[in-house]
Write an enzyme that holds these catalytic residues in place. Structure first.
Site, PDB file in Angstrom:
ATOM      1  N   CYS A   8       0.864  -1.190   0.000  1.00 38.77           N
ATOM      2  CA  CYS A   8       0.000   0.000   0.000  1.00 38.77           C
ATOM      3  C   CYS A   8       0.893   1.230   0.000  1.00 38.77           C
ATOM      4  CB  CYS A   8      -0.985  -0.026   1.173  1.00 38.77           C
ATOM      5  SG  CYS A   8      -0.228   0.036   2.808  1.00 38.77           S
ATOM      6  N   ASN A  11       2.236   1.518   4.375  1.00 37.75           N
ATOM      7  CA  ASN A  11       2.542   0.249   5.064  1.00 37.75           C
ATOM      8  C   ASN A  11       2.246   0.329   6.574  1.00 37.75           C
ATOM      9  OD1 ASN A  11       5.394  -1.908   5.740  1.00 37.75           O
ATOM     10  ND2 ASN A  11       3.362  -2.532   5.129  1.00 37.75           N
ATOM     11  N   CYS A  13      -1.555   0.814   7.398  1.00 36.43           N
ATOM     12  CA  CYS A  13      -2.995   0.513   7.517  1.00 36.43           C
ATOM     13  C   CYS A  13      -3.390  -0.738   6.736  1.00 36.43           C
ATOM     14  CB  CYS A  13      -3.841   1.694   7.062  1.00 36.43           C
ATOM     15  SG  CYS A  13      -3.677   3.157   8.120  1.00 36.43           S
ATOM     16  N   ARG A  14      -3.406  -0.646   5.408  1.00 40.00           N
ATOM     17  CA  ARG A  14      -4.002  -1.720   4.603  1.00 40.00           C
ATOM     18  C   ARG A  14      -3.087  -2.910   4.370  1.00 40.00           C
ATOM     19  NH1 ARG A  14      -5.220   2.025  -0.267  1.00 40.00           N
ATOM     20  NH2 ARG A  14      -3.250   2.808   0.579  1.00 40.00           N
ATOM     21  N   SER A  15      -1.841  -2.679   3.919  1.00 41.22           N
ATOM     22  CA  SER A  15      -1.000  -3.851   3.606  1.00 41.22           C
ATOM     23  C   SER A  15      -0.584  -4.650   4.845  1.00 41.22           C
ATOM     24  CB  SER A  15       0.190  -3.491   2.709  1.00 41.22           C
ATOM     25  OG  SER A  15       1.073  -2.593   3.319  1.00 41.22           O
ATOM     26  N   ASP A 125      -8.886   3.392   1.943  1.00 44.45           N
ATOM     27  CA  ASP A 125      -7.793   3.636   2.896  1.00 44.45           C
ATOM     28  C   ASP A 125      -8.365   4.151   4.216  1.00 44.45           C
ATOM     29  OD1 ASP A 125      -5.516   4.261   4.245  1.00 44.45           O
ATOM     30  OD2 ASP A 125      -4.518   5.159   2.503  1.00 44.45           O
TER      31      ASP A 125
HETATM   32  P1  4NP Z   1      -1.843   2.863   4.075  1.00 48.46           P
HETATM   33  O1  4NP Z   1      -2.503   4.241   4.610  1.00 48.46           O
HETATM   34  O2  4NP Z   1      -1.255   3.161   2.719  1.00 48.46           O
HETATM   35  O3  4NP Z   1      -2.994   1.925   4.009  1.00 48.46           O
HETATM   36  O4  4NP Z   1      -0.803   2.470   5.104  1.00 48.46           O
HETATM   37  C1  4NP Z   1      -1.793   5.436   4.691  1.00 48.46           C
HETATM   38  C2  4NP Z   1      -0.934   5.647   5.737  1.00 48.46           C
HETATM   39  C3  4NP Z   1      -0.264   6.849   5.843  1.00 48.46           C
HETATM   40  C4  4NP Z   1      -0.455   7.844   4.895  1.00 48.46           C
HETATM   41  C5  4NP Z   1      -1.321   7.626   3.842  1.00 48.46           C
HETATM   42  C6  4NP Z   1      -1.987   6.429   3.743  1.00 48.46           C
HETATM   43  N1  4NP Z   1       0.225   9.087   5.023  1.00 48.46           N
HETATM   44  O5  4NP Z   1       0.008   9.970   4.158  1.00 48.46           O
HETATM   45  O6  4NP Z   1       1.012   9.278   5.966  1.00 48.46           O
END
Ligand code: 4NP
Length: 156
Positions: A8, A11, A13-15, A125
């Site tokens: 994702c 790294n 939340c989703r992955s 997300d």
């Molecule tokens: P992820 O979510 O890609 O599912 O881990 C996010 C985590 C952090 C951010 C964006 C999306 N960020 O902009 O910090």
């Protein structure tokens, strides 16, 4: 070993959620010693951090533990993973760009391509939506379909 890599943006939340859910399913099916399962982010904003509190909480609600520590994807990941599974189409296009020159096309896919009856392409997300349970349900459906696909493809 079958090497599965979930990807994702951050790294956190989703992955890491997909990594934990997929590991749990693989263990349940008694295939733990046949898989190497990991997750990474296309961006390095959260390197060194554990999964987001919301991800850890929803996983715990479903009886699953997360040990993931955020790291950013590198060239070796792209060379060695057998299945590179993106959470959304933006992650997929970033991966296509990062892996130019490598033969990754037939190893790249979107998680929800494997979720039967799910018409959306992108895992939402929860970093923005705040809805970790909705993300969990989609990750679970995609992970079950992905494992069935890999078992069939690998004759497991
Ligand atoms: P992820 O979510 O890609 O599912 O881990 C996010 C985590 C952090 C951010 C964006 C999306 N960020 O902009 O910090």
């Amino acid at each position: 070993m079958i090497n599965v890599l979930f990807v994702c943006l951050g790294n956190i939340c989703r992955s890491p959620m997909a990594e934990a859910v997929f590991k749990h399913l693989v263990e349940e099916e008694g295939l733990g010693d046949q898989f190497h399962i990991d997750s990474v982010g296309t961006a390095g904003y959260h390197v060194g951090e554990p999964a987001h509190r919301g991800t850890r909480r929803v996983l715990a609600d479903h009886g699953i533990n997360s040990t993931s520590i955020s790291r950013q994807i590198n060239r070796r990941d792209l060379e060695t993973a057998d299945y590179i599974i993106a959470m959304d189409s933006s992650n997929l296009s970033d991966l296509q760009y990062a892996s130019r020159g490598l033969a990754t096309n037939d190893r790249l896919a979107l998680l929800l391509d494997f979720a039967p009856g799910v018409s959306r392409q992108d895992v939402p997300d929860p970093y923005y939506s705040g809805n970790f349970e909705e993300t969990y349900q989609l990750v679970d459906a995609g992970s079950r379909g992905l494992l069935a696909h890999i078992r069939k493809e690998q004759g497991l």
